[in-house]
Design an enzyme around this catalytic site. Structure first.
Site, mmCIF file in Angstrom:
data_model
loop_
_atom_site.group_PDB
_atom_site.id
_atom_site.type_symbol
_atom_site.label_atom_id
_atom_site.label_comp_id
_atom_site.label_asym_id
_atom_site.label_seq_id
_atom_site.Cartn_x
_atom_site.Cartn_y
_atom_site.Cartn_z
ATOM 1 C CE LYS A 138 30.368 45.659 40.703
ATOM 2 N NZ LYS A 138 31.303 45.776 41.863
ATOM 3 C CE1 TYR A 223 26.215 44.384 43.976
ATOM 4 C CE2 TYR A 223 27.728 45.961 43.844
ATOM 5 C CZ TYR A 223 27.422 44.861 43.800
ATOM 6 O OH TYR A 223 28.564 43.898 44.023
HETATM 7 P P1 NDP Z 1 41.383 43.056 43.949
HETATM 8 O O1 NDP Z 1 42.486 44.042 43.805
HETATM 9 O O2 NDP Z 1 41.127 42.441 45.463
HETATM 10 O O3 NDP Z 1 41.675 41.656 43.105
HETATM 11 C C1 NDP Z 1 42.113 41.783 41.935
HETATM 12 C C2 NDP Z 1 42.764 40.882 41.354
HETATM 13 O O4 NDP Z 1 43.039 40.835 39.828
HETATM 14 C C3 NDP Z 1 44.166 40.847 41.860
HETATM 15 O O5 NDP Z 1 44.573 40.337 43.177
HETATM 16 C C4 NDP Z 1 45.076 40.337 40.926
HETATM 17 O O6 NDP Z 1 45.268 38.915 41.137
HETATM 18 C C5 NDP Z 1 44.287 40.419 39.498
HETATM 19 N N1 NDP Z 1 45.068 41.605 38.850
HETATM 20 C C6 NDP Z 1 45.409 41.489 37.499
HETATM 21 N N2 NDP Z 1 45.854 42.389 36.847
HETATM 22 C C7 NDP Z 1 45.758 43.533 37.853
HETATM 23 C C8 NDP Z 1 46.239 44.537 37.953
HETATM 24 N N3 NDP Z 1 46.681 45.391 36.999
HETATM 25 N N4 NDP Z 1 46.136 45.486 39.014
HETATM 26 C C9 NDP Z 1 45.533 44.759 40.172
HETATM 27 N N5 NDP Z 1 44.952 43.492 40.163
HETATM 28 C C10 NDP Z 1 45.043 42.668 39.085
HETATM 29 O O7 NDP Z 1 39.881 43.353 43.405
HETATM 30 P P2 NDP Z 1 38.354 42.685 43.658
HETATM 31 O O8 NDP Z 1 38.598 41.163 43.719
HETATM 32 O O9 NDP Z 1 37.916 43.376 45.045
HETATM 33 O O10 NDP Z 1 37.626 43.074 42.452
HETATM 34 C C11 NDP Z 1 37.853 42.273 41.196
HETATM 35 C C12 NDP Z 1 36.608 42.382 40.426
HETATM 36 O O11 NDP Z 1 35.457 41.659 41.002
HETATM 37 C C13 NDP Z 1 36.199 44.032 39.831
HETATM 38 O O12 NDP Z 1 35.566 43.774 38.864
HETATM 39 C C14 NDP Z 1 35.162 44.272 41.087
HETATM 40 O O13 NDP Z 1 33.940 45.281 40.693
HETATM 41 C C15 NDP Z 1 34.191 42.729 41.204
HETATM 42 N N6 NDP Z 1 33.827 42.414 42.541
HETATM 43 C C16 NDP Z 1 32.623 42.070 42.639
HETATM 44 C C17 NDP Z 1 31.815 42.074 43.813
HETATM 45 C C18 NDP Z 1 30.721 41.466 43.836
HETATM 46 O O14 NDP Z 1 30.074 41.446 45.102
HETATM 47 N N7 NDP Z 1 29.967 41.041 42.633
HETATM 48 C C19 NDP Z 1 32.671 42.344 45.075
HETATM 49 C C20 NDP Z 1 33.934 42.913 44.850
HETATM 50 C C21 NDP Z 1 34.490 43.032 43.737
HETATM 51 P P3 NDP Z 1 46.251 37.998 40.766
HETATM 52 O O15 NDP Z 1 47.449 38.285 41.530
HETATM 53 O O16 NDP Z 1 45.931 36.506 41.093
HETATM 54 O O17 NDP Z 1 46.898 38.069 39.225
#
Ligand code: NDP
Length: 372
Positions: A138, A223
């Site tokens: 989401k 949420y």
């Molecule tokens: P993070 O920043 O921790 O991780 C995102 C990952 O996406 C990065 O580590 C990277 O992984 C990849 N990525 C690819 N392109 C980019 C870019 N341009 N900039 C930054 N990261 C990039 O974010 P979250 O994991 O917190 O959030 C990711 C998604 O999950 C969002 O849509 C958020 O809303 C959702 N979310 C949902 C939750 C829930 O409870 N359902 C809780 C937290 C987040 P890599 O290095 O492997 O490419």
């Protein structure tokens, strides 16, 4: 560890039967108590190995019906770490340039997109075109137009599109929904949803309009919005909304800091919701009907979810949300199970349409009618 497996191990079979007999929704879950799962396992590749991807991967260790088998990442060092940690073969590892090749990989059934919001649209479409089922975090996309295209492409490719709405499988949430459906609150008249936290690092993607698509509303306010819909049990017909900004340096143009929004439902209920990147300890739902109430705090955090109704404390099992979510999603994909609260692309699209309307209401200051 608060996994369902831990829960099951901790209590004996008879106590378990006693507890579960009163837990209708949970007992209906797709993992059958006392029967080792022997059916088809959903083999998942996670795309985006960040904070939430890591949490999902760890939770999947306890899944019966889903297994992490692949990764898609832009960071080679993370790929090797995850390969070691989760025993992932080289042939199941991809980057953002080459992951379309997953279409030639029969050992991956689904891709779970866990990247910044703005990337979901293109990545989901590419995954669907590669013939894989898609689970998307989401918000599913930045707006309803993108969301509609994702739904259409997945339908055409004959793959499932599911959204990571983990609360839709949380036992205490499902108990409140069961009570509402059974009429135990009487006529529902009011919902209040408050969701927020203080966003830290000003350089994070969540505060970058190009990657986040907005601010708190896209990330945490969703949420309260989604909760309003599943707690009231109707689709809203109008929305009004107001934005407050105290720090325009940190929360730049197009990145909302705090949004208040109100929803009107066809049965006469209203919802009053708050979404913020600048207020801590906001994680609370309140539902009021003529004959009773439900109050949850925390209501959407990772847990344990706590709450009470006019009957007393909610005592349903405490679970790891993502473990249950992934097992249930495997059931939806392979066994055509229907969740109590939908998690498909059309459900994600409903939230996006209302978010579009919330931003329109903020801009115009007017009540926006929601029509399909
Ligand atoms: P993070 O920043 O921790 O991780 C995102 C990952 O996406 C990065 O580590 C990277 O992984 C990849 N990525 C690819 N392109 C980019 C870019 N341009 N900039 C930054 N990261 C990039 O974010 P979250 O994991 O917190 O959030 C990711 C998604 O999950 C969002 O849509 C958020 O809303 C959702 N979310 C949902 C939750 C829930 O409870 N359902 C809780 C937290 C987040 P890599 O290095 O492997 O490419």
């Amino acid at each position: 560890m608060n996994t369902r497996r831990d829960f099951l191990q901790k209590i004996g079979a008879s106590a378990l039967m006693l507890q579960l007999s009163s837990l209708t929704s949970f007992a209906n879950s797709s993992v059958q108590i006392g029967h080792p799962y022997t059916g088809r396992v959903l083999r998942v590749a996670i795309m985006g190995l960040g904070g939430y991807g890591t949490r999902v991967a760890e939770a999947m260790n306890a899944c019966s019906k889903a297994k992490l088998v692949g990764v898609i990442s832009g960071t080679p060092s993370k790929i090797t770490d995850w390969q070691r940690k989760y025993n992932i073969p080289e042939k199941n590892c991809y980057n953002y340039d080459n992951f379309d090749q997953v279409k030639n990989n029969p050992d991956i059934d689904a891709i779970y997109v866990i990247t910044p919001n703005a990337l979901h649209h293109g990545q989901v479409i590419r995954a669907a075109k590669a013939g894989k089922h898609v689970i998307c975090e989401k918000p599913m996309a930045l707006n309803a137009e993108e969301g509609q295209e994702m739904v259409d492409v997945c339908e055409k490719a004959n793959v499932k599109l599911l959204v990571g709405y983990r609360m839709h499988f949380e036992p205490r949430t499902l108990e409140v929904v069961r009570m509402r459906n059974a009429g135990e609150f009487g006529k529902v008249m009011f919902f209040q949803g408050q969701c927020g936290f203080k966003a830290g690092d000003p350089k994070q993607w969540r505060l970058n309009k190009a990657l986040a698509g907005g601010g708190s509303m896209m990330d945490i306010g969703i949420y309260a919005l989604n909760g309003a819909r599943y707690m009231v049990g109707e689709e809203p017909i109008w929305v009004t909304a107001q934005e407050t900004k105290t720090d325009s340096e940190k929360f730049k143009e197009g990145v909302d800091e705090t949004v208040q929004f109100q929803l009107g439902f066809p049965g006469g209920a209203v919802a009053s919701c708050l979404s913020s990147y600048n207020i801590n300890h906001l994680d609370r739902f309140f539902l009021s009907g003529d004959n009773g109430f439900a109050e949850m705090q925390p209501s959407t955090g990772y847990g344990p979810i706590k709450g009470r109704t006019h009957h007393g404390e909610l005592v349903q099992p405490i679970v790891t949300h993502q473990t249950v979510q992934m097992d249930e999603m495997a059931g939806i994909i392979f066994e055509k199970r229907t969740p109590v609260i939908p998690v498909d692309g059309k459900e994600g699209l409903k939230d996006l349409k209302i978010i579009d309307a919330i931003y329109r209401a903020i801009k115009t200051g007017e009540k926006v009618m929601l029509t399909d």
